[in-house]
Scaffold this active site. Structure first.
Site, PDB file in Angstrom:
ATOM      1  N   ARG A 166       3.157  -3.134  -4.423  1.00  0.00           N
ATOM      2  CA  ARG A 166       3.314  -2.187  -3.308  1.00  0.00           C
ATOM      3  C   ARG A 166       4.529  -2.537  -2.472  1.00  0.00           C
ATOM      4  NH1 ARG A 166       2.251  -0.498   1.969  1.00  0.00           N
ATOM      5  NH2 ARG A 166       1.450   1.639   2.080  1.00  0.00           N
ATOM      6  N   CYS A 167       4.727  -3.820  -2.209  1.00  0.00           N
ATOM      7  CA  CYS A 167       5.893  -4.242  -1.428  1.00  0.00           C
ATOM      8  C   CYS A 167       7.200  -3.797  -2.075  1.00  0.00           C
ATOM      9  CB  CYS A 167       5.914  -5.764  -1.289  1.00  0.00           C
ATOM     10  SG  CYS A 167       4.664  -6.454  -0.196  1.00  0.00           S
TER      11      CYS A 167
END
Length: 409
Positions: free
Chosen positions: A398-399
């Site tokens: 996600r980052c």
């Protein structure tokens, strides 16, 4: 689906378009003595980090997702010589260059790069002092003498492959963030140019937060739970004051959201963002790091009579989420299965930082075997990627991704 260039009304809708940044020479400018300054704990091996990142991008393409790259979008935004010159000047102004001679030399170096993408990538990589003409001893000022051992004229931006943080897509709008540390705040310059000048995105996207604000917010703390509900984290990297500014803008601009759940949790590096401890993986399922549950405070925020109404929620988190998402029951899937050792190890390696690309379809690091097994037992389909080098920057799938378009759910 609207023709608007930004369409993100959930964390789980089928992902259609996403922005990444392929790690570049900025990682080769990480030095052991300056890791803390640049918000790193270790030094990734660039060649392997690029291979891992390319495999991540290909895994997304294999699922029918269009992959955009930050460096390409930024280069495409330099649509005229005037805009290009303006970009160089803003980059120099924000680079904290202390003496005039060095600034002149760097300006000349950058103007000598004719290809726009090469220019953008050079600004990302940073500039070593050895790349510039030597300043004669008699011309050196006090700054040159005091900082003679520091190797950079302009610091690199090694965190750029975590594209989630400099800006966040929210509905049809964008939060162009003011970041926690100076070393990362410069990253938001690329988003500014994309959403101001890019042929597709420039001038077509409302900003619900601006990088010129003086309080901090980062995209890892901004989650879109549904078309009605946002979640935001009050964390090491995001101030409560920033959240209030963001929410007032969202409500006033009628972006479409009716409520925000604000999560307050431990303020430290291992829990730097909400998405390092909490992500949505299906209509009724979330990953969560068990260590935050004891000290977690959740506030419901709405906008009534031209002001924010804030209520602290005292009940069970799963019940609160179910109520706000309109589902019968929410399952909280604990990182490491709740085992204190497995949970700590796998959260450090971003076991809770998952990228959902469709309901119940999740990209994860393959190394988090305990958490991955539990996710599969809950019926999720996992797309496992290697991250031995990428994870050294303390970020997961996600980052490393910024959705630009998702299908509605």
């Amino acid at each position: 689906m609207s023709s608007h260039p930004i369409q993100v009304f959930s964390e789980i809708g089928k992902l259609k378009k996403v922005m990444l940044h392929r790690p570049g020479k900025e990682l080769e400018n990480l030095l052991p003595d300056y890791l803390e300054r640049l918000l790193f704990d270790d030094i990734p091996f660039l060649e392997d980090a690029q291979k891992e990142h390319d495999a991540f991008a290909q895994a997304l393409r294999d699922e029918g997702i269009e992959v955009l790259y930050l460096e390409q979008l930024a280069a495409e935004s330099l649509t005229s010589p005037e805009i290009r010159d303006q970009f160089i000047e803003e980059y120099l102004d924000e680079a904290n260059i202390r003496d005039r001679q060095t600034k002149v030399a760097i300006r000349e170096l950058l103007h000598g790069i004719k290809d726009n993408q090469e220019l953008v990538e050079k600004t990302m990589a940073g500039i070593q002092k050895v790349e510039l003409p030597e300043i004669p001893d008699e011309a050196k000022d006090l700054t040159d003498l005091v900082e003679s051992e520091y190797p950079f004229a302009i610091d690199p931006m090694p965190n750029l492959y975590f594209t989630r943080d400099p800006f966040a897509t929210i509905g049809n709008a964008v939060s162009l963030n003011h970041m926690f540390a100076d070393t990362r705040n410069r990253e938001t310059l690329y988003g500014k140019y994309i959403f101001k000048y890019h042929p597709i995105y420039g001038g077509k996207v409302d900003l619900v937060y601006n990088r010129e604000e003086d309080t901090r917010i980062e995209g890892g703390d901004e989650l879109v739970l549904s078309k009605d509900v946002l979640a935001v984290g009050i964390s090491q990297r995001t101030d409560a004051a920033s959240i209030e500014k963001l929410l007032v803008n969202i409500f006033k601009k009628n972006v479409g959201f009716k409520k925000v759940l604000a999560f307050e949790f431990a303020n430290n590096r291992k829990f730097m963002h909400l998405d390092t401890v909490f992500t949505m993986v299906d209509y009724d399922k979330f990953t969560i790091h068990p260590e935050i549950e004891g000290d977690l405070h959740v506030y419901s925020v709405t906008y009534e009579n031209e002001k924010l109404k804030i209520v602290e929620e005292k009940g069970d988190l799963a019940e609160l989420l179910a109520q706000n998402l309109g589902v019968e029951k929410v399952h909280l899937i604990r990182c490491g299965g709740g085992n204190i050792v497995a949970a700590a190890r796998e959260q450090w390696n971003d076991g809770s930082n998952t990228l959902t690309i469709a309901p119940g379809v999740v990209v994860v690091y393959d190394r988090n075997t305990v958490t991955n097994k539990i996710l599969e037992e809950y019926g999720l389909r996992l797309i496992k990627i290697r991250g031995s080098e990428l994870v050294r920057g303390r970020g997961g799938p996600r980052c490393m991704s910024m959705p630009f378009e998702r299908e509605e759910v």
